[in-house]
Design an enzyme around this catalytic site. Sequence first.
Site, PDB file in Angstrom:
ATOM      1  N   ARG A   1       0.817  -1.228   0.000  1.00  0.00           N
ATOM      2  CA  ARG A   1       0.000   0.000   0.000  1.00  0.00           C
ATOM      3  C   ARG A   1       0.847   1.273   0.000  1.00  0.00           C
ATOM      4  NH1 ARG A   1      -3.725  -1.629   4.958  1.00  0.00           N
ATOM      5  NH2 ARG A   1      -2.008  -3.090   5.278  1.00  0.00           N
TER       6      ARG A   1
ATOM      7  N   LYS B   1       8.610  -1.112   3.079  1.00  0.00           N
ATOM      8  CA  LYS B   1       7.860  -0.144   3.901  1.00  0.00           C
ATOM      9  C   LYS B   1       8.645   0.343   5.113  1.00  0.00           C
ATOM     10  CE  LYS B   1       4.039  -1.416   6.277  1.00  0.00           C
ATOM     11  NZ  LYS B   1       2.597  -1.592   6.478  1.00  0.00           N
TER      12      LYS B   1
ATOM     13  N   ASP C   1       5.802  -1.420  11.440  1.00  0.00           N
ATOM     14  CA  ASP C   1       5.290  -0.192  10.814  1.00  0.00           C
ATOM     15  C   ASP C   1       4.614   0.717  11.846  1.00  0.00           C
ATOM     16  OD1 ASP C   1       2.996  -1.644  11.317  1.00  0.00           O
ATOM     17  OD2 ASP C   1       2.211  -1.580   9.270  1.00  0.00           O
TER      18      ASP C   1
ATOM     19  N   GLU D   1      -9.621 -10.291   9.741  1.00  0.00           N
ATOM     20  CA  GLU D   1      -8.995  -9.328   8.824  1.00  0.00           C
ATOM     21  C   GLU D   1     -10.071  -8.725   7.922  1.00  0.00           C
ATOM     22  OE1 GLU D   1      -5.659  -8.312   9.005  1.00  0.00           O
ATOM     23  OE2 GLU D   1      -6.188  -9.359  10.835  1.00  0.00           O
TER      24      GLU D   1
ATOM     25  N   ARG E   1      25.632  22.988   3.861  1.00  0.00           N
ATOM     26  CA  ARG E   1      25.548  21.608   3.348  1.00  0.00           C
ATOM     27  C   ARG E   1      26.452  20.700   4.188  1.00  0.00           C
ATOM     28  NH1 ARG E   1      26.935  22.587  -2.542  1.00  0.00           N
ATOM     29  NH2 ARG E   1      27.096  20.323  -2.484  1.00  0.00           N
TER      30      ARG E   1
ATOM     31  N   ASN F   1      37.243  38.285   6.992  1.00  0.00           N
ATOM     32  CA  ASN F   1      35.949  38.771   6.520  1.00  0.00           C
ATOM     33  C   ASN F   1      35.781  38.381   5.058  1.00  0.00           C
ATOM     34  OD1 ASN F   1      33.674  40.906   7.210  1.00  0.00           O
ATOM     35  ND2 ASN F   1      34.336  41.195   5.085  1.00  0.00           N
TER      36      ASN F   1
ATOM     37  N   ASN G   1      35.826  25.750  -6.503  1.00  0.00           N
ATOM     38  CA  ASN G   1      36.452  24.539  -5.947  1.00  0.00           C
ATOM     39  C   ASN G   1      36.448  23.374  -6.920  1.00  0.00           C
ATOM     40  OD1 ASN G   1      33.646  24.441  -5.746  1.00  0.00           O
ATOM     41  ND2 ASN G   1      33.694  22.982  -4.048  1.00  0.00           N
ATOM     42  N   TYR G   2      35.861  23.540  -8.096  1.00  0.00           N
ATOM     43  CA  TYR G   2      35.628  22.400  -8.981  1.00  0.00           C
ATOM     44  C   TYR G   2      36.060  22.760 -10.389  1.00  0.00           C
ATOM     45  CZ  TYR G   2      32.798  18.603 -11.082  1.00  0.00           C
ATOM     46  OH  TYR G   2      32.365  17.493 -11.743  1.00  0.00           O
TER      47      TYR G   2
ATOM     48  N   ALA H   1      38.233  44.184  -4.054  1.00  0.00           N
ATOM     49  CA  ALA H   1      36.937  43.779  -4.610  1.00  0.00           C
ATOM     50  C   ALA H   1      37.075  43.437  -6.088  1.00  0.00           C
ATOM     51  CB  ALA H   1      35.920  44.888  -4.413  1.00  0.00           C
TER      52      ALA H   1
HETATM   53  C1  UD1 Z   1      -1.908  -6.377  10.689  1.00  0.00           C
HETATM   54  C2  UD1 Z   1      -2.921  -7.293  11.410  1.00  0.00           C
HETATM   55  C3  UD1 Z   1      -4.218  -6.532  11.603  1.00  0.00           C
HETATM   56  C4  UD1 Z   1      -3.961  -5.271  12.370  1.00  0.00           C
HETATM   57  C5  UD1 Z   1      -2.867  -4.427  11.713  1.00  0.00           C
HETATM   58  C6  UD1 Z   1      -2.452  -3.316  12.660  1.00  0.00           C
HETATM   59  C7  UD1 Z   1      -2.421  -9.570  10.702  1.00  0.00           C
HETATM   60  C8  UD1 Z   1      -2.871 -10.731   9.865  1.00  0.00           C
HETATM   61  N1  UD1 Z   1      -3.160  -8.479  10.611  1.00  0.00           N
HETATM   62  O1  UD1 Z   1      -2.484  -6.085   9.426  1.00  0.00           O
HETATM   63  O2  UD1 Z   1      -5.162  -7.349  12.312  1.00  0.00           O
HETATM   64  O3  UD1 Z   1      -5.160  -4.524  12.474  1.00  0.00           O
HETATM   65  O4  UD1 Z   1      -1.697  -5.209  11.472  1.00  0.00           O
HETATM   66  O5  UD1 Z   1      -1.552  -2.461  12.050  1.00  0.00           O
HETATM   67  O6  UD1 Z   1      -1.454  -9.691  11.414  1.00  0.00           O
HETATM   68  N2  UD1 Z   1       5.006  -8.620   8.005  1.00  0.00           N
HETATM   69  C9  UD1 Z   1       5.965  -9.596   7.998  1.00  0.00           C
HETATM   70  N3  UD1 Z   1       5.799 -10.674   7.181  1.00  0.00           N
HETATM   71  C10 UD1 Z   1       4.699 -10.801   6.383  1.00  0.00           C
HETATM   72  C11 UD1 Z   1       3.709  -9.812   6.422  1.00  0.00           C
HETATM   73  C12 UD1 Z   1       3.883  -8.728   7.253  1.00  0.00           C
HETATM   74  O7  UD1 Z   1       6.964  -9.506   8.700  1.00  0.00           O
HETATM   75  O8  UD1 Z   1       4.626 -11.822   5.664  1.00  0.00           O
HETATM   76  C13 UD1 Z   1       5.226  -7.444   8.857  1.00  0.00           C
HETATM   77  C14 UD1 Z   1       5.232  -6.153   8.038  1.00  0.00           C
HETATM   78  O9  UD1 Z   1       6.548  -5.828   7.639  1.00  0.00           O
HETATM   79  C15 UD1 Z   1       4.652  -5.133   9.008  1.00  0.00           C
HETATM   80  C16 UD1 Z   1       3.807  -5.976   9.940  1.00  0.00           C
HETATM   81  O10 UD1 Z   1       4.169  -7.323   9.759  1.00  0.00           O
HETATM   82  O11 UD1 Z   1       5.636  -4.495   9.763  1.00  0.00           O
HETATM   83  C17 UD1 Z   1       2.319  -5.823   9.645  1.00  0.00           C
HETATM   84  O12 UD1 Z   1       2.097  -6.121   8.284  1.00  0.00           O
HETATM   85  P1  UD1 Z   1       0.975  -5.378   7.472  1.00  0.00           P
HETATM   86  O13 UD1 Z   1       0.981  -5.918   6.103  1.00  0.00           O
HETATM   87  O14 UD1 Z   1       1.053  -3.910   7.645  1.00  0.00           O
HETATM   88  O15 UD1 Z   1      -0.317  -5.948   8.230  1.00  0.00           O
HETATM   89  P2  UD1 Z   1      -1.726  -5.287   8.234  1.00  0.00           P
HETATM   90  O16 UD1 Z   1      -2.439  -5.664   6.988  1.00  0.00           O
HETATM   91  O17 UD1 Z   1      -1.613  -3.855   8.566  1.00  0.00           O
HETATM   92 MG    MG Z   2       0.018  -2.492   8.900  1.00  0.00          MG
END
Ligand code: UD1
Ligand code: MG
Length: 435
Positions: free
Chosen positions: A17, A24, A104, A151, A310, A352, A361-362, A398
């Site tokens: 997403r 992500k 996440d 879900e 920078r 100053n 420089n380049y 100058a």
């Molecule tokens: C998940 C929950 C959902 C909850 C939501 C909250 C499940 C099945 N669903 O959904 O109930 O409301 O979080 O935010 O758990 N990840 C893995 N391996 C995978 C898939 C995901 O490590 O195969 C990790 C992702 O990197 C992420 C976390 O699990 O950090 C959640 O994955 P995400 O796809 O965001 O789950 P949601 O659909 O949000």
């Molecule tokens: Mg999530």
Amino acid sequence: MLNPLSIVILAAGKGSRMKSPKAKVLHEICGREMLYYSIKAAREITDDVIVVVAHQKDAVISAMQKYFEGLTFITQDAENFPGTGGAMKGVVPKYDDVLVLNGDMPLIERTSIEKFLANPADIVMSVIPLDDPSGYGRVVIENGQVLRIVEEKDASDAEKAINTVNAGVYAFKHHVLQTYIPRLSNANAQGEYYLTDVIEMARADALSIAPLYVTEEEFKGVNSKNDLANAEMIMMDRIRRSWMDTGVIMQLPHTIYIEEGVRFEGECIIENGVRLSGNTLIANSHIKAHSIIEESTVKNSDVGPLAHLRPLCVLEDTHVGNFVEVKKSTLIGVKAGHLSYLGDATIDSGTNIGAGTITCNYDGIKKYQTIIGKNVFVGSDTQLVAPIEIADNVMIAAGTTVTSGKYESDLLILSRISIKKVPGFFSRFFGKGNE
Ligand code: UD1
Ligand code: MG
């Protein structure tokens, strides 16, 4: 104080997403990957932090190793066992209490994680009531008892109407995971192994499941670029507030951007619209409106308005003013008030830099150094063609182009075309009536 608790952070998912080629959990908020923040909170609590990786695992591991030592990385077999339940398959925690966090959730804090530890149930799971529950797993609760998590993609219309959602943080006893993770199935709309299915199985076996109500701000997952921007605003606010608590003065703080790696010492004033990024230190300095400072050290100095430092600048006892750009340079006791570019330069005290001074420089292939000693007066509109070294106590007139080389002390350096005066030119050119 560290606790006898293992924390597993799930970071193996693609995050489709986000609509990005980047994993992500590597998307940044306040200058650091979002996974950094959940690991940071976890490390404040325990020495046993296990991060589950798969998608772009090398990038995820090397990004986190920049900040942390001693993490355990486990690779999920995402091909055969996709989903959050699949992610838990190879996990071997050190302690009996296991907290599982989604990677996440960058806004989660230590104090909230600790609330899960206080509860003796076999499973403690986080729930949030949301006005708009879309995208989340819904928590089916009857008579105060959690029955299961559905879900969204598997939910009936009635279940979709439930607005109590699973926030994605759980505390399990290790034996619960050992019992139920191997029994998960992928017979659902996404063909994934859902960690959330553990709840229903544990309920059937009469294990104790305690819902823990948590705040939306900390527990809302980042699933889209909109969520990412919102999470950054909240994190930025926390960063600003914590520095103001230590004594930093900020004017219109909501307009100031400060990354996680920035530090302040002493009393600093940060005016509106300033952007401070990377590994920057500001000590006893005044940063004026709309200046940008990247990866630099500024001590006892004032910068801006509208100046740009920078990466890799060091300024001490220095004034840098409007429209001055400085890169990879050390300025100690220098004044550069207006409209200049100083790159790859080392400039010493009492010097100053006149308006419009440019270090060239380049040469199109390589970058070269400019070294300027003490008490040098660089006249306006001077070009310094690097490599160049100017000793102490020199005056540059100058408009001079100072070509490469070494210039000794006590000189005037001047390159100027002599003035030509043409009497009567103006009225001849523009005609009469231009008195
Ligand atoms: C998940 C929950 C959902 C909850 C939501 C909250 C499940 C099945 N669903 O959904 O109930 O409301 O979080 O935010 O758990 N990840 C893995 N391996 C995978 C898939 C995901 O490590 O195969 C990790 C992702 O990197 C992420 C976390 O699990 O950090 C959640 O994955 P995400 O796809 O965001 O789950 P949601 O659909 O949000
Ligand atoms: Mg999530």
